[in-house]
Enzyme design. Sequence first.
Site, PDB file in Angstrom:
ATOM      1  CB  SER A   1      -0.928  -0.144   1.165  1.00  0.00           C
ATOM      2  OG  SER A   1      -1.056   1.249   1.683  1.00  0.00           O
ATOM      3  CE  LYS A   2       0.825   7.915  -2.441  1.00  0.00           C
ATOM      4  NZ  LYS A   2       0.024   9.138  -2.411  1.00  0.00           N
TER       5      LYS A   2
END
Length: 477
Positions: A249-250
């Site tokens: 996930s960013k």
Amino acid sequence: MKKVRTRFAPSPTGFMHLGGLRTALYAYLFAKHNDGDFILRIEDTDRERFVEGALEVIYSSLLSSGLKYDEGPDVGGNYGPYVQSERKNLYLGYAKKLIDLGGAYYCFCSKERLESLTDENGNRKYDKHCLKISKEEAERRIANGESYVIRQNIPLEGKSSYEDLIYGTIEVDYSDLEDNILIKSDGMPTYNFANVVDDHLMEISHVIRGTEYLSSTPKYNLMYDAFGWERPVYIHLPTIMKDATRKLSKRYGDANFDDFISKGYVEEAIINYVALLGWCPKNNAEKMAVPEMIELFDLTGISKSPSIFDDVKLKWLNGEYLKAMSDEEFIKRAKPFFEKCDIGSLNVEKIAKLIKSRIEILSEIPEKIAFLIKREDFDKALYENKKQKTDYLLAEKVLPVVLKTLENISSFDNDTLFATLSQTAESLEIKSRQLFYVLRIALTGLEVTPGGATEVLEILGKEESISRVKSAIELLK
Ligand code: GLU
């Protein structure tokens, strides 16, 4: 065989997710392995999510990774426009045709009515309420300015099946699918519709995308069939996970391509590592540049199970790329990291030579070379090394002599320093490695450093070296 045409179809979110990059890579490799075309299409029909500068991020991450697209918004091509919002007017015609074919219908339901369909678990499925409205009545209501959407008409019963080249036969019951919106009230198509129309019009032969689309693909197939269009071949790719339960996930800085660049990874190592997330070439190669991947790419090497992102392996691979780089290239890439250090008049080329093969990521540079910028005071116990048979008493004896040698030496290059100081060791009747050990400690104040004493001397230069040796002699007092 029909010409292979694959596409990468990102939404402009403002960053390049590594999962997206892998999809792009595999679509590119598959196309190029088969002498086909690779197309970039921007899926921006969700205008609320539009981010300024997002297209540039997509272009630059693809190009710096070596994925040159044959057609796309900024390079043109015969199937444009390649940005969905610029194709807006084309979708409505196809949606109306689908209505005539029985595959879709107008829907006028209010937000309130739709909300009332939510069950106690928070799930909602549209109940085909507007399907019964005749086409004439619908057209009259639209002419009167009523707001509407167009929904897909999914059969109530039956099953759909298709072959995915990775996951095999996929069967889905129609009852599990919903009459999703194809055209929104602002006239824009949804992904569900635009992907079908565009893949058909752009003559995409193989659709390569993440597994999240595996179960919605039957909806798209219904449309291909209704229009009488040939279905593309489907290749769905396994998810990339951070660990056994979490996706990359960013938010945690572990999914965004640019975050990795700022952390000191190089593009070719990232793309190489991403290639291995779900694919293993027949020869088990690990370090591969994109042209080699094109040669080797083969769908049978793609795994069905999710792949887990391994930081340690990526770091190792990055180190391998750094080692293999020319000094010039290394300096160019390392520039932003050198700029974080106050290297003053020290010679960057020499520092680069010293550290290039001793770091895995470029962000290690400031810490790695801090001792060249400033030597901290240190305890004389540091001179003690059992294996080398050195201690501070030896340092007391050696350093003043070394200082004289350094003051009188003709040239301050590594070879001269090495030869001359070796003679000094001989005259002191000690082993040269003992002298170099003690001297390196005096110069750096560190037990472990990249490079030996003479390399460090050459980088520091005569003046700074002499001043450090003098201060080390003082420290011993
Ligand atoms: N715009 C979609 C996405 O970003 C593309 C999916 C597809 O390749 O069809 O996930």
